[in-house]
Design a protein around this motif. Sequence first.
Motif, PDB file in Angstrom:
ATOM      1  N   ARG A 290       0.828  -1.212   0.000  1.00 27.71           N
ATOM      2  CA  ARG A 290       0.000   0.000   0.000  1.00 27.71           C
ATOM      3  C   ARG A 290       0.863   1.265   0.000  1.00 27.71           C
TER       4      ARG A 290
ATOM      5  N   GLU B 106       0.614   3.999  -2.979  1.00 27.55           N
ATOM      6  CA  GLU B 106       0.170   5.354  -2.647  1.00 27.55           C
ATOM      7  C   GLU B 106       1.268   6.404  -2.853  1.00 27.55           C
TER       8      GLU B 106
ATOM      9  N   ARG C 172      -6.688  -7.908   1.596  1.00 25.88           N
ATOM     10  CA  ARG C 172      -7.688  -7.546   0.574  1.00 25.88           C
ATOM     11  C   ARG C 172      -8.737  -6.594   1.140  1.00 25.88           C
TER      12      ARG C 172
ATOM     13  N   ASN D  74      -7.270  -3.133   1.428  1.00 32.77           N
ATOM     14  CA  ASN D  74      -7.117  -2.558   0.081  1.00 32.77           C
ATOM     15  C   ASN D  74      -8.453  -2.058  -0.455  1.00 32.77           C
ATOM     16  N   ALA D  75      -9.504  -2.852  -0.231  1.00 29.81           N
ATOM     17  CA  ALA D  75     -10.827  -2.460  -0.724  1.00 29.81           C
ATOM     18  C   ALA D  75     -11.298  -1.176  -0.041  1.00 29.81           C
ATOM     19  N   LYS D  76     -11.060  -1.077   1.266  1.00 29.73           N
ATOM     20  CA  LYS D  76     -11.490   0.115   2.005  1.00 29.73           C
ATOM     21  C   LYS D  76     -10.739   1.364   1.549  1.00 29.73           C
ATOM     22  N   ARG D  77      -9.500   1.172   1.071  1.00 31.53           N
ATOM     23  CA  ARG D  77      -8.703   2.314   0.628  1.00 31.53           C
ATOM     24  C   ARG D  77      -8.695   2.459  -0.894  1.00 31.53           C
ATOM     25  N   SER D  78      -9.602   1.739  -1.557  1.00 26.03           N
ATOM     26  CA  SER D  78      -9.766   1.822  -3.020  1.00 26.03           C
ATOM     27  C   SER D  78      -8.469   1.486  -3.754  1.00 26.03           C
ATOM     28  N   LEU D  79      -7.760   0.460  -3.274  1.00 29.32           N
ATOM     29  CA  LEU D  79      -6.485   0.059  -3.873  1.00 29.32           C
ATOM     30  C   LEU D  79      -6.532  -1.335  -4.503  1.00 29.32           C
ATOM     31  N   SER D  80      -7.717  -1.919  -4.560  1.00 26.57           N
ATOM     32  CA  SER D  80      -7.812  -3.310  -5.021  1.00 26.57           C
ATOM     33  C   SER D  80      -7.316  -3.492  -6.450  1.00 26.57           C
ATOM     34  N   LEU D  81      -7.501  -2.490  -7.324  1.00 29.44           N
ATOM     35  CA  LEU D  81      -7.066  -2.628  -8.712  1.00 29.44           C
ATOM     36  C   LEU D  81      -5.553  -2.538  -8.847  1.00 29.44           C
TER      37      LEU D  81
END
Length: 550
Positions: free
Chosen positions: A354, A358, A378, A381-388
């Motif tokens: 992350r 970032e 995961r 990552n999803a909560k911080r909009s980083l999944s992609l």
Amino acid sequence: MSDEQLYGDNPIAQRKTDQYKREYVHSFVRKWDELIDWEARAASEGDFFINILKERGVERVLDVATGTGFHSIRLLKAGFDVTSVDGSPEMLSQAFENAKRQGFIMKTLHADWRWLSRDVHTQYDAVICLGNSLTHLFSEQDRRKALAEFYSVLQHDGVLVLDQRNYDDILDDGFTSKHIYYYCGENVSAEPEYVDEGLARFRYEFPDKSVFHLNMFPLRKDYVRKLMGEVGFQQVKTFADFQETHRVEDPDFFIHVAEKLYKNEERPGRAGLGVTYSGTVETARDYYNSNDADRFYATVWGGEDIHVGLYEGEGDTIFDASRRTVMRMASMIQQLEPTTRVLDIGSGYGGSARYLVEEFGCNVGCLNLSEVQNTRNRDINAKRSLSLAINVVDGSFEDIPIPDESVDVVWSQDAILHSGNRQRVFEEVSRVLSAGGQLIFTDPMQREDCPTEVLQPILDRIHLDSLGSVPQYRTILSALGFEEIEFVDLTPQLATHYARVLDEVQADQWDLLKVCSEEYIERMKAGLQHWVNGGNKGHLQWGILHFRKV
């Protein structure tokens, strides 16, 4: 059915298992929800039982002590497939109505525990027996029979969750109750009227002055645990008022979580994925997948970075020092930019990934052996909009599941030591790195001249035969065509870090015992001390190793 409880001329002489059928009369059952107070009880226990079941992958639940449906309905709301059983038809009728009012059609079954398998022909992931219900069985034969029946209707890796009142304290010291967990109703009293080693007669008085009684067998905690083991359960963990038993003074209730799985047996969950691990990696995977390890690292390290930190002052937190290591490593990588493809092997909770995404915008793959850690990774990552930008993969660095020459940087922090075949790890790193690609990693290592027996306590703790060393890693990587860019020797930080973690554990031990077992905490303290001793005596080495694939 009579609407009056009948005990005869000598109520304390009524000590038979079938007595409960004459105790739960219609008028008492109608009062039961007033005694429980569903809203207050839900607030007091939180998601304790839901989490116990979810952690074990439970889907199908058999509630064998449904009562008026409190736990069955809570589990239905949480998405579980629940079948609700009780020996009292009055209770089941009330439970069905309660469920219907909340939008559920409850699957109910009137059955006697002693012959449960006669009426239940499906196997379940979990059996729950809550509400101090086993106490209704007065003979040891009946108790053994009931527990054996619970065992028989469970899947091979199933779990039994059973609670009981703390009769030990009542028998030994007299009755006191905080009255905040189980019987939460306002202005409702539930206390013993008579107690001996074979009977606890409880008196229940309601605001309208109506009074009812229950005759129960006072089960001692260790006796119940012993019976569970004797009918076949392999692991029994006991909680007190929803916390670890060890540090809860005078609890009202005990909760036993009994597993059919042996301690060294893995709960299925990866069937069909085709992933296999070496013995050493499998050992590490089992450890990091354990509830104790996950909760410990999430609590002490903060659930972001779980590796050795760089400390600049006494006031540094473990979180800040660990993040400083990530920043230092990132600053050493040449040409780290949005087009850089990074693979983090042994990625833990993904904090480094992350940070790289970032701060530098690059795409990062996280390869990690612990499915539990990967799930947390995961979710964050999803909560911080980083999944992609971050792809989290379950797997081993001894068999990296990506194509040849597909990444520009391989990154690793304090993970390679967990391999029993480090040569194989670096071969895989070489395979997946593109020409000119960089390898940067840290690892707790031994000094080249360190006597093996000196490290034995550390090796025993992490189930390894040896640690790597700087000369060994240089030799392996040179033979694979790598050139060394830099080695930053930060050895003093190793002992500092583990001492800092040990201080944190000792200072917060009672809070940690709410989320980790006492056995785990004691082993952790001993292990941390071994690392501190090894570092202070000059037997260990740690730093950042940076290489380029030629």
